[in-house]
Enzyme design. Structure first.
Site, short mmCIF file in Angstrom:
data_model
loop_
_atom_site.label_atom_id
_atom_site.label_comp_id
_atom_site.label_asym_id
_atom_site.label_seq_id
_atom_site.Cartn_x
_atom_site.Cartn_y
_atom_site.Cartn_z
CG LEU A 127 -8.03 -55.46 -39.16
CD1 LEU A 127 -8.57 -55.07 -37.79
CD2 LEU A 127 -6.71 -56.19 -39.02
CG ASP A 128 -8.94 -61.74 -42.85
OD1 ASP A 128 -8.87 -61.12 -43.93
OD2 ASP A 128 -8.15 -62.61 -42.50
CG MET A 129 -16.66 -60.48 -41.03
SD MET A 129 -18.03 -60.74 -42.15
CE MET A 129 -18.42 -62.43 -41.81
CB THR B 3 -8.93 -60.25 -37.92
OG1 THR B 3 -8.55 -61.45 -38.60
CG2 THR B 3 -7.76 -59.74 -37.12
NE ARG C 170 -7.33 -66.74 -41.19
CZ ARG C 170 -8.51 -66.56 -41.77
NH1 ARG C 170 -8.85 -65.39 -42.27
NH2 ARG C 170 -9.36 -67.56 -41.84
#
Length: 186
Positions: free
Chosen positions: A46-48, A50, A138
């Site tokens: 997961l992105d930082m 998210t 995104r």
């Protein structure tokens, strides 16, 4: 959730999943410290910015097993998000994602978006990515001009003032749920 092979946490926004020279505090390091440095590895990222469900595995064999299931689309990841504008119908987005700016490596990517609720200027959506490419959800929403609220990386600069919520830095993207058959149940 936790069993002999899997740990699933609700990752908060603002913490990286992997270490790097700028981010010493990360999920892997935190979990390893809690588990006395036992083996722990991510099945997905997961992105930082998210939040939500993050699955970690406790054995290399299970990591390989579940990586294969992920590639075969036998692990379903479900996200909830808030985006700019109204999306009134379910949408499937299929686009090519370029790995670098030289446009040399191309990945095909597919995401299904379903509308949960419409607001005046926004849509609450459920997203199910069928491929797992970096920033896929995104990028897909940006392609159809409905960027995720507070996603300043992908939104058009003209929209930033229009859709950025003041004094709120979190991107409105949450990993809501994961569906899989646990290998222990076989």
């Amino acid at each position: 959730y936790e069993n002999k092979i899997i740990t699933i946490i609700n990752k908060p926004t603002g913490i990286s999943v992997h270490g790097g020279y700028k981010n010493k505090n990360n999920i892997i390091r935190i979990i390893k410290n809690l588990k006395n440095n036992k083996y722990i590895e991510l099945i997905h990222r997961l992105d930082m910015n998210t939040s939500g469900c993050l699955m970690l595995l406790k054995s290399f064999v299970m990591l390989q097993t579940l990586n294969n299931k992920l590639k075969e689309n036998k692990i379903i990841k479900i996200y909830h998000l808030l985006c700019n504008g109204n999306i009134k119908k379910n949408v499937h987005i299929y686009v090519k994602i370029y790995k670098n700016k030289n446009l040399k490596v191309i990945y095909n990517s597919l995401t299904r978006f379903s509308t949960i609720k419409l607001y005046n200027k926004y849509s609450l959506l459920e997203a199910i990515p069928y491929t797992g490419k970096k920033h896929q959800i995104r990028i897909h929403l940006n392609k159809i001009k409905h960027p995720i609220i507070n996603d300043i990386k992908y939104m058009n600069n003209k929209l930033i003032n229009y859709i950025k919520i003041k004094n709120y830095k979190k991107i409105f993207l949450h990993s809501k749920k994961m569906k899989l058959i646990c290998p222990l149940s076989h």
